[in-house]
Scaffold this motif. Sequence first.
Motif, PDB file in Angstrom:
ATOM      1  N   LYS A  76       0.847  -1.190   0.000  1.00 41.18           N
ATOM      2  CA  LYS A  76       0.000   0.000   0.000  1.00 41.18           C
ATOM      3  C   LYS A  76       0.883   1.239   0.000  1.00 41.18           C
ATOM      4  O   LYS A  76       1.725   1.422   0.877  1.00 41.18           O
ATOM      5  CB  LYS A  76      -0.916   0.021   1.229  1.00 41.18           C
ATOM      6  CG  LYS A  76      -1.878   1.209   1.223  1.00 41.18           C
ATOM      7  CD  LYS A  76      -2.863   1.145   2.386  1.00 41.18           C
ATOM      8  CE  LYS A  76      -2.208   1.458   3.711  1.00 41.18           C
ATOM      9  NZ  LYS A  76      -3.188   1.603   4.816  1.00 41.18           N
ATOM     10  N   VAL A  77       0.674   2.083  -1.013  1.00 38.51           N
ATOM     11  CA  VAL A  77       1.381   3.350  -1.108  1.00 38.51           C
ATOM     12  C   VAL A  77       0.393   4.459  -0.765  1.00 38.51           C
ATOM     13  O   VAL A  77      -0.734   4.474  -1.272  1.00 38.51           O
ATOM     14  CB  VAL A  77       1.956   3.557  -2.525  1.00 38.51           C
ATOM     15  CG1 VAL A  77       2.642   4.915  -2.626  1.00 38.51           C
ATOM     16  CG2 VAL A  77       2.938   2.442  -2.859  1.00 38.51           C
ATOM     17  N   SER A  78       0.793   5.375   0.104  1.00 34.82           N
ATOM     18  CA  SER A  78      -0.131   6.399   0.576  1.00 34.82           C
ATOM     19  C   SER A  78       0.470   7.792   0.473  1.00 34.82           C
ATOM     20  O   SER A  78       1.684   7.988   0.626  1.00 34.82           O
ATOM     21  CB  SER A  78      -0.541   6.126   2.025  1.00 34.82           C
ATOM     22  OG  SER A  78       0.604   6.073   2.863  1.00 34.82           O
ATOM     23  N   ASN A  79      -0.401   8.752   0.186  1.00 37.06           N
ATOM     24  CA  ASN A  79      -0.027  10.165   0.138  1.00 37.06           C
ATOM     25  C   ASN A  79      -0.687  10.866   1.322  1.00 37.06           C
ATOM     26  O   ASN A  79      -1.872  11.189   1.291  1.00 37.06           O
ATOM     27  CB  ASN A  79      -0.491  10.793  -1.179  1.00 37.06           C
ATOM     28  CG  ASN A  79      -0.278  12.302  -1.202  1.00 37.06           C
ATOM     29  OD1 ASN A  79       0.557  12.832  -0.472  1.00 37.06           O
ATOM     30  ND2 ASN A  79      -1.049  12.992  -2.041  1.00 37.06           N
ATOM     31  N   ASP A  80       0.083  11.088   2.359  1.00 34.39           N
ATOM     32  CA  ASP A  80      -0.435  11.736   3.563  1.00 34.39           C
ATOM     33  C   ASP A  80      -0.030  13.202   3.610  1.00 34.39           C
ATOM     34  O   ASP A  80       0.178  13.770   4.684  1.00 34.39           O
ATOM     35  CB  ASP A  80       0.063  10.999   4.814  1.00 34.39           C
ATOM     36  CG  ASP A  80      -0.441   9.566   4.868  1.00 34.39           C
ATOM     37  OD1 ASP A  80      -1.607   9.342   4.499  1.00 34.39           O
ATOM     38  OD2 ASP A  80       0.342   8.681   5.255  1.00 34.39           O
ATOM     39  N   THR A  81       0.090  13.816   2.432  1.00 32.25           N
ATOM     40  CA  THR A  81       0.399  15.233   2.361  1.00 32.25           C
ATOM     41  C   THR A  81      -0.877  16.010   2.034  1.00 32.25           C
ATOM     42  O   THR A  81      -1.939  15.427   1.810  1.00 32.25           O
ATOM     43  CB  THR A  81       1.458  15.519   1.279  1.00 32.25           C
ATOM     44  OG1 THR A  81       0.852  15.425  -0.024  1.00 32.25           O
ATOM     45  CG2 THR A  81       2.618  14.529   1.368  1.00 32.25           C
ATOM     46  N   GLU A  82      -0.736  17.328   1.962  1.00 30.83           N
ATOM     47  CA  GLU A  82      -1.883  18.185   1.675  1.00 30.83           C
ATOM     48  C   GLU A  82      -1.964  18.565   0.196  1.00 30.83           C
ATOM     49  O   GLU A  82      -2.761  19.431  -0.183  1.00 30.83           O
ATOM     50  CB  GLU A  82      -1.800  19.453   2.535  1.00 30.83           C
ATOM     51  CG  GLU A  82      -1.852  19.155   4.033  1.00 30.83           C
ATOM     52  CD  GLU A  82      -1.667  20.402   4.877  1.00 30.83           C
ATOM     53  OE1 GLU A  82      -1.397  21.477   4.282  1.00 30.83           O
ATOM     54  OE2 GLU A  82      -1.794  20.302   6.105  1.00 30.83           O
ATOM     55  N   ALA A  83      -1.150  17.928  -0.633  1.00 35.07           N
ATOM     56  CA  ALA A  83      -1.138  18.254  -2.060  1.00 35.07           C
ATOM     57  C   ALA A  83      -1.168  16.983  -2.891  1.00 35.07           C
ATOM     58  O   ALA A  83      -0.798  15.904  -2.420  1.00 35.07           O
ATOM     59  CB  ALA A  83       0.098  19.079  -2.404  1.00 35.07           C
ATOM     60  N   GLN A  84      -1.608  17.101  -4.104  1.00 31.30           N
ATOM     61  CA  GLN A  84      -1.570  15.979  -5.048  1.00 31.30           C
ATOM     62  C   GLN A  84      -0.114  15.625  -5.339  1.00 31.30           C
ATOM     63  O   GLN A  84       0.737  16.500  -5.479  1.00 31.30           O
ATOM     64  CB  GLN A  84      -2.289  16.380  -6.332  1.00 31.30           C
ATOM     65  CG  GLN A  84      -2.296  15.297  -7.403  1.00 31.30           C
ATOM     66  CD  GLN A  84      -3.144  15.694  -8.588  1.00 31.30           C
ATOM     67  OE1 GLN A  84      -4.371  15.689  -8.511  1.00 31.30           O
ATOM     68  NE2 GLN A  84      -2.502  16.069  -9.685  1.00 31.30           N
ATOM     69  N   GLN A  85       0.169  14.295  -5.412  1.00 30.05           N
ATOM     70  CA  GLN A  85       1.533  13.848  -5.628  1.00 30.05           C
ATOM     71  C   GLN A  85       1.591  12.808  -6.741  1.00 30.05           C
ATOM     72  O   GLN A  85       0.748  11.914  -6.833  1.00 30.05           O
ATOM     73  CB  GLN A  85       2.103  13.218  -4.352  1.00 30.05           C
ATOM     74  CG  GLN A  85       2.190  14.134  -3.159  1.00 30.05           C
ATOM     75  CD  GLN A  85       3.242  15.207  -3.324  1.00 30.05           C
ATOM     76  OE1 GLN A  85       4.170  15.089  -4.114  1.00 30.05           O
ATOM     77  NE2 GLN A  85       3.091  16.287  -2.569  1.00 30.05           N
ATOM     78  N   ALA A  86       2.597  12.905  -7.593  1.00 29.19           N
ATOM     79  CA  ALA A  86       2.926  11.858  -8.554  1.00 29.19           C
ATOM     80  C   ALA A  86       3.980  10.975  -7.901  1.00 29.19           C
ATOM     81  O   ALA A  86       5.110  11.419  -7.659  1.00 29.19           O
ATOM     82  CB  ALA A  86       3.440  12.457  -9.847  1.00 29.19           C
TER      83      ALA A  86
END
Length: 328
Positions: free
Chosen positions: A62-72
């Motif tokens: 599982k890869v997760s983006n726990d930031t406040e912006a869209q990420q590639a």
Amino acid sequence: MRKLLLAMATLLMLSPVVAAHAEGSIGIALTEAPTNRANDPRARTYIVDHVAPGSTIARKVKVSNDTEAQQAIDTYAAAATISGGEFRFGDGHARNELTTWTSVEPSTATYAPGESKLVTVTIAVPKDASEGERYGVVWASVSDKPSSGGITSVNRVGIRIYLSVGPGGEPPSDFRITGIQARRAKTGEPQVVAIVENTGGRALDLSGKLNLTKGPGGLSAGPFDVKVGTTLGLHQTEPVVVTLDKALPAGPWRARLDLESGLDKRDAEATITFPKAGSGAVVHPGASARNDMLGLVALVVVFGGLLFVFLGRQMFRRRSASDVPDNL
């Protein structure tokens, strides 16, 4: 000229790496392990397996983006080695034999803030693959690309791969603690060092506890955690270190180390005294046990000999008495 700056990367599951231009982190975690390794804690953190040549395995992460912006976020496999008691990963997309067998899908995806996706890691081992263990990392990576030159930073976090290849069953894991040493760090902290030898057929990730007893005035201390991150490759011998507080008395102490890697557990004890500086002598934990056993065997032999002589004399006296005529 644009430079590439590689940020500090970590190989611990779910350890965050700060993503570019955003507050928060990206993460990667293994979501499944082989059913035959359900009780192995390493297999729940890393990709650990043994396969025959010609086999294919797949794992979900599982890869997760726990930031406040869209990420590639890019996901890919890169090379790793084990040396000096550390799991060492290569720069960028460094390749080895294992990485040529490994594919990651999707390799690139866009993640909304707070979004997670499942990624499939597939390892297809060729039929002519030689026997042995290979190492690698599955990375999740984000890049900060400034619009007008400057520095590009790459932040990544990964999951280790330990893949053993060979016919038949998996090579057994095993290790032994060959010595315990007390030393004093240059900054003054006392340290207990266990000398550990990998005697099995798989790499080891060591963890454990230290307990100190029978100290000055009957003091006890601990348990203390072993330094995290000690990895031993095949046939390697490395120190495992426990750093203690400067206020700890010099000793003597009875030190007990309990170490483990996955399901393999070993312990050792020795009496140590922390030196004022430098390193003390290496104490071999089995030596005192062997000497105690030899002493016990010697004591049994001596006692048995005395008992034999005593019983022999008793039997001689009884026989002499029975030989005396009744009319005397």
